[in-house]
Scaffold this active site. Structure first.
Site, short mmCIF file in Angstrom:
data_model
loop_
_atom_site.label_atom_id
_atom_site.label_comp_id
_atom_site.label_asym_id
_atom_site.label_seq_id
_atom_site.Cartn_x
_atom_site.Cartn_y
_atom_site.Cartn_z
CG ASP A 205 -1.89 1.06 1.35
OD1 ASP A 205 -2.44 1.46 0.31
OD2 ASP A 205 -2.11 1.56 2.47
CD GLU A 455 -0.28 -5.86 7.15
OE1 GLU A 455 -0.89 -6.05 6.10
OE2 GLU A 455 -0.70 -5.12 8.06
CE1 TYR A 508 -4.42 0.77 9.99
CE2 TYR A 508 -3.70 -1.47 9.56
CZ TYR A 508 -3.42 -0.13 9.66
OH TYR A 508 -2.15 0.33 9.45
CD GLU A 544 0.96 -1.27 9.62
OE1 GLU A 544 -0.16 -1.33 9.07
OE2 GLU A 544 2.03 -1.53 9.04
#
Ligand code: GCB
Length: 660
Positions: A205, A455, A508, A544
């Site tokens: 990303d 990740e 998230y 994160e």
């Protein structure tokens, strides 16, 4: 020979059912030299930064320049060139679609090699980073090839230069990412309005900026010179006595073969330039320096004088005492230790409060920019952070030096993002990226942890053997720092955590899962962190969390994308972190992200990823003010530091002051 070993089911040459891919542990090439270019009485440094000439290849014909030997003459002789700044990504400089170019581009420039360099020394050409792959020629002769961006490389060019005359350096740079590059990507050919076109895609990303991203230097060394310096440090239990262990390698003839009695004089100076220790190496060019009343290297806000650095002066001498070479570097004295519940610096537990970041800015992309770097450190200190992760690749050497100076702890990440489809070639490059990273950054006191991936798909077949090999290599190269990886695979399926020292997880809540549900954050974060800790019995960091936020969008009650929402998401996490901190093994919180940054085009990204606490222009969103209060409150609670005067805005007398 095939590097893939297949097990065949029932003797059939079929792969449908189980493909057992066995990964083999192969040696990785060892980096050499590449000390950061520094002037001394025996070395000169010249920058080749500036405006270079630039040509983009035809996408459909990426090897044309090599076949036609564009490097054998000025690029302008092979076709029209445009001016291109170095260092900078080339993508956002022009007004056409250079941004989305896939494949090779070419750079060249001229430079003078002074006559004085012809005598009795060597000349090196060094690139801080070219992304992703670079081929370099000097005066038409190939000198070096390097794959994997974000890492330095160099070559000796002594014999290729014309002294007292003009020379040419040519660089071909290829930005293509495929399944065996680090990071991985895919190139596909797709029909468009004109016929067919080449398209680069990737799952990670951030925008795949490319070009000559960091400074280019020419530097000189003596014929026999200091090639490597490795420094480790120890402190006594009470942090009063310090020790600097150094080990030096030289390159060049030892004057004559019988003379292998070179030696090193090492001198350590404090911040005021006072000599505090000195000594002579053993025959292997190693030695130690003892420092009394040491000023240890402390992180920001953990001590009134954070980031204390000494200067180590390394002098290489011939056996007849002739001074051959001098190199100076900054050294911070500190110890690291970790267990299944804590991480300690100089014997004191550390709680990380920081960010995931990017090297990213308007116009220059990932190009080194000193103004931006200094602004970013000012903001880090303003907000009370003590750490960041170099998500998702090695950051500039200049920023690592700055972190040393300012006491900012670095979780140093290699360029592996979203690794999948594990294969032997990928493993080799992944390991090499860590080897190069550790070689580059091992002397920085700010580097407190290695992150071996972001990740990775750790539920996939072979993730376990792959990460075991990657972690083993990392540990074999540096035993003084713990290893982590930022994992997003659910803890139930993860196969890599057991090879790490510290578990970092990315999640998230209220954004990618249960979007908008602020009431579904705190409990979920606590539950997940507890589960990771239960599974692996290791310290845990939330590496994160966050929410995309459009600066200036205000919606009350909080609604996704608004500044109110980001602020609330943070507050819900803070609550979880405070519950977790009491458990003892929860050791840090990292917001995603420090600043807004550019990504590939997508309908989930409005001009890029907007999870920044600061805008891309490095101005605070509302959440920055909240985070600042939290980070300084943590620093006060845990490290006894004081609040900055402007932390709380005056609201009302609250009856606390007497009437005038
Ligand atoms: C992640 C990635 C990061 C992304 C972030 C996001 O988990 O590690 O690279 O930018 O999520 O905002 O989606």
């Amino acid at each position: 020979m095939s590097i893939w070993l297949f097990s065949f089911v029932s003797g059939l040459f079929l792969l449908h059912f189980s493909i057992a891919l066995i990964l083999i542990n192969k040696e990785v090439p060892q980096s050499r030299g590449m000390l950061y270019p520094r002037e001394s009485e025996t070395r000169e440094v010249r920058s080749l930064d500036g405006i270079w000439n630039f040509v983009r290849s035809d996408q459909a014909n990426p090897t044309q320049g090599v076949r036609e030997e564009w490097y054998s003459k000025d690029l302008s002789k092979s076709g029209p060139t445009i001016p291109m700044p170095v260092p900078a990504s080339y993508n956002d400089i022009t007004t056409d679609n250079l941004r989305d170019h896939v494949g090779t581009v070419w750079y060249d420039r001229k430079f003078f090699a002074p006559r004085s360099w012809a005598v009795d020394q060597r000349v090196w050409l060094r690139f801080g980073s070219v992304h992703y792959e670079a081929y370099v020629w000097v005066n038409g002769q190939k000198v070096v090839k390097h794959e994997i961006g974000h890492l330095p490389f160099e070559a000796e060019v002594t014999h290729l230069l014309k002294y007292g005359a003009e020379n040419r350096v040519t660089v071909m740079c290829d930005n293509a990412l495929i399944q065996t590059t680090v990071p991985q990507g895919r190139i596909t050919e797709l029909p468009n309005d004109e016929g067919m076109t080449i398209v680069q895609s990737y799952t990670f990303d951030f925008f795949n900026y490319a070009g000559i991203h960091r400074s280019v230097h020419l530097y000189t060394t003596p014929k026999t010179f200091i090639e490597e310096v490795v420094v480790t440090t120890n402190l006594s239990k009470d942090n009063v006595g310090g020790e600097v262990l150094y080990s030096v390698k030289f390159n060049g003839s030892a004057i004559n073969e019988a003379d292998n009695a070179l030696y090193v004089r090492a001198q350590l100076y404090d911040r005021e330039g006072k000599l505090v220790a000195n000594g002579t190496s053993d025959a292997q060019l190693s030695g130690s320096l003892q420092v009394d009343n040491v000023n240890p290297w402390w992180p920001y806000l953990m001590h009134p004088e954070p980031g204390y650095l000494y200067q180590l002066e390394v002098k290489l001498h011939a056996s007849n005492d002739e001074l051959l070479d001098v190199y100076r570097l900054k050294v911070g004295l500190r110890t690291l230790s970790w267990s299944n519940a804590t991480f300690q610096i100089n014997g004191r537990p550390v709680y990380f409060r920081g960010f995931g970041r990017h090297e990213d800015a308007d116009v220059r992309g990932k190009g080194l920019d000193n103004a931006l770097m200094v602004r970013d450190f000012n903001l880090l200190k303003w907000i009370g952070a003590n750490a960041y992760r170099t998500s998702h690749y090695p950051y500039s050497e200049e920023s690592m030096q700055f972190a040393d100076e300012h006491g900012i702890m670095i979780v140093d990440e290699c360029p592996s993002v979203d690794a999948e489809n594990y294969n032997q070639e990928l493993l080799g490059k992944h390991k090499s990226s860590l080897e190069q990273l550790i070689h580059r950054d091992r002397n920085h006191p700010s580097v407190v942890m290695w992150s071996i991936a972001n990740e990775p798909r750790t539920r996939e077949m072979n993730a376990d053997s792959y990460f075991q090999l990657v972690a083993n290599l990392t540990r074999s190269l540096d035993k003084t720092r713990p290893i982590t990886a930022a994992i997003a695979t659910p803890w139930t399926d993860d196969k890599a955590g057991r090879f790490l020292d510290i578990i970092s997880f990315n999640r998230y809540n209220a954004w990618y899962s249960n979007t908008g549900r602020l009431d579904m954050v705190t409990k979920k974060v606590v539950e997940e962190a507890v589960a990771w800790n239960k599974k692996y019995n290791k310290p845990v960091i939330m590496a994160e969390y966050g929410a995309d936020t459009l600066e200036g969008l205000h919606l009350q009650p909080a609604y996704v994308w608004s500044e109110e929402f980001q602020t609330e998401v943070f507050a819900r996490h803070f609550k979880a972190f405070d519950i977790l901190r009491k458990k003892g093994w929860f050791i840090g919180e990292f917001v995603w992200n420090f600043a807004d940054f550019k990504t590939a085009q997508s309908y989930t990204r409005v001009g890029g990823n907007k999870k920044g606490v600061f805008t891309r222009a490095r101005q605070p969103k509302a959440s920055a003010h909240l985070l600042r209060k939290r980070y300084f409150a943590l620093a006060r609670e845990l490290d006894d530091s004081s609040f900055p005067e402007d932390l709380f805005t005056y609201i009302a007398d609250m009856g606390k002051t007497e009437n005038a």
